[in-house]
Design a protein around this motif. Structure first.
Motif, PDB file in Angstrom:
ATOM      1  N   UNK A 133       0.738  -1.367   0.030  1.00 54.45           N
ATOM      2  CA  UNK A 133      -0.109  -0.015   0.024  1.00 54.45           C
ATOM      3  C   UNK A 133       0.670   1.298   0.111  1.00 54.45           C
ATOM      4  N   UNK A 134       2.164   1.258   0.565  1.00 50.77           N
ATOM      5  CA  UNK A 134       2.868   2.431   0.634  1.00 50.77           C
ATOM      6  C   UNK A 134       3.812   2.632  -0.680  1.00 50.77           C
ATOM      7  N   UNK A 135       3.415   1.718  -1.813  1.00 51.48           N
ATOM      8  CA  UNK A 135       4.447   1.658  -2.901  1.00 51.48           C
ATOM      9  C   UNK A 135       3.478   2.100  -4.042  1.00 51.48           C
ATOM     10  N   UNK A 136       4.143   2.969  -5.035  1.00 49.78           N
ATOM     11  CA  UNK A 136       3.491   3.469  -6.092  1.00 49.78           C
ATOM     12  C   UNK A 136       4.036   2.901  -7.483  1.00 49.78           C
ATOM     13  N   UNK A 137       4.888   1.642  -7.361  1.00 47.06           N
ATOM     14  CA  UNK A 137       5.459   0.931  -8.577  1.00 47.06           C
ATOM     15  C   UNK A 137       4.139   0.575  -9.279  1.00 47.06           C
ATOM     16  N   UNK A 138       4.407   0.839 -10.774  1.00 41.35           N
ATOM     17  CA  UNK A 138       3.327   0.199 -11.438  1.00 41.35           C
ATOM     18  C   UNK A 138       3.611  -0.983 -12.247  1.00 41.35           C
ATOM     19  N   UNK A 139       4.916  -1.368 -12.276  1.00 39.86           N
ATOM     20  CA  UNK A 139       5.290  -2.826 -12.889  1.00 39.86           C
ATOM     21  C   UNK A 139       6.582  -3.107 -12.439  1.00 39.86           C
ATOM     22  N   UNK A 140       6.594  -4.399 -12.411  1.00 37.80           N
ATOM     23  CA  UNK A 140       7.993  -4.849 -11.724  1.00 37.80           C
ATOM     24  C   UNK A 140       9.038  -4.885 -12.579  1.00 37.80           C
TER      25      UNK A 140
END
Length: 149
Positions: A133-140
């Motif tokens: 929930x604290x991460x805004x990464x959109x793709x591995x």
């Protein structure tokens, strides 16, 4: 403890050793020790638990870098009784799975992420957004960024 150095581990220590920004050799040594400890925390290790032939608790030894190393030690020492190689789950891996581990093989190379693949959506052939929930990464991001030569 016998460990096979991994390329990324050697590079992390080499980066410290070639950094001209340290005020003293002691400061560099502290940085090397901290980084080496961080690297070792990302390894699963083993210990040898021992019971004497009469069933009483024996001595415990470790850590070892592999089951084979653990078993070779037990054989060489020729303890009476029985021994077992027990895995130690890495505290570093547990923390990295929760908090992320920046620039570490097998973890997301997105500069804002660093989480393991299982925290990312698997809706398609490639992993999608991170579900932490604290991460805004959109793709591995599987591979590290390419460096210019």
């Amino acid at each position: 403890m016998r460990l096979t150095p991994r390329k990324h581990e050697v590079q992390a220590l080499a980066d410290i050793l070639t950094d001209p920004g340290f005020a003293s050799p002691e400061d560099m040594a502290k940085a090397v020790l901290k980084e080496a400890a961080s690297i070792l925390q990302m390894r699963d290790l083993w210990v040898l638990t021992h019971r004497w032939a009469d069933g009483s608790k024996g001595l415990n030894y470790g850590p070892f870098g592999s089951v084979a190393e653990t078993e070779a030690f037990a054989k060489k020492m020729a303890f009476g009784g029985t021994g077992r190689a027990i895995p130690l789950t890495s505290s570093g891996i547990a923390l990295a799975n929760h908090d992320g581990k920046k620039n570490w093989p097998g973890y997301c190379y997105d500069p804002q992420c660093g989480h393991p693949p299982f925290t990312h959506s698997s809706a398609s052939a490639s992993r999608g957004p991170c579900h932490v929930t604290t991460c805004s990464c959109q793709k591995f991001v599987k591979d590290p960024p390419k460096t210019k030569k």
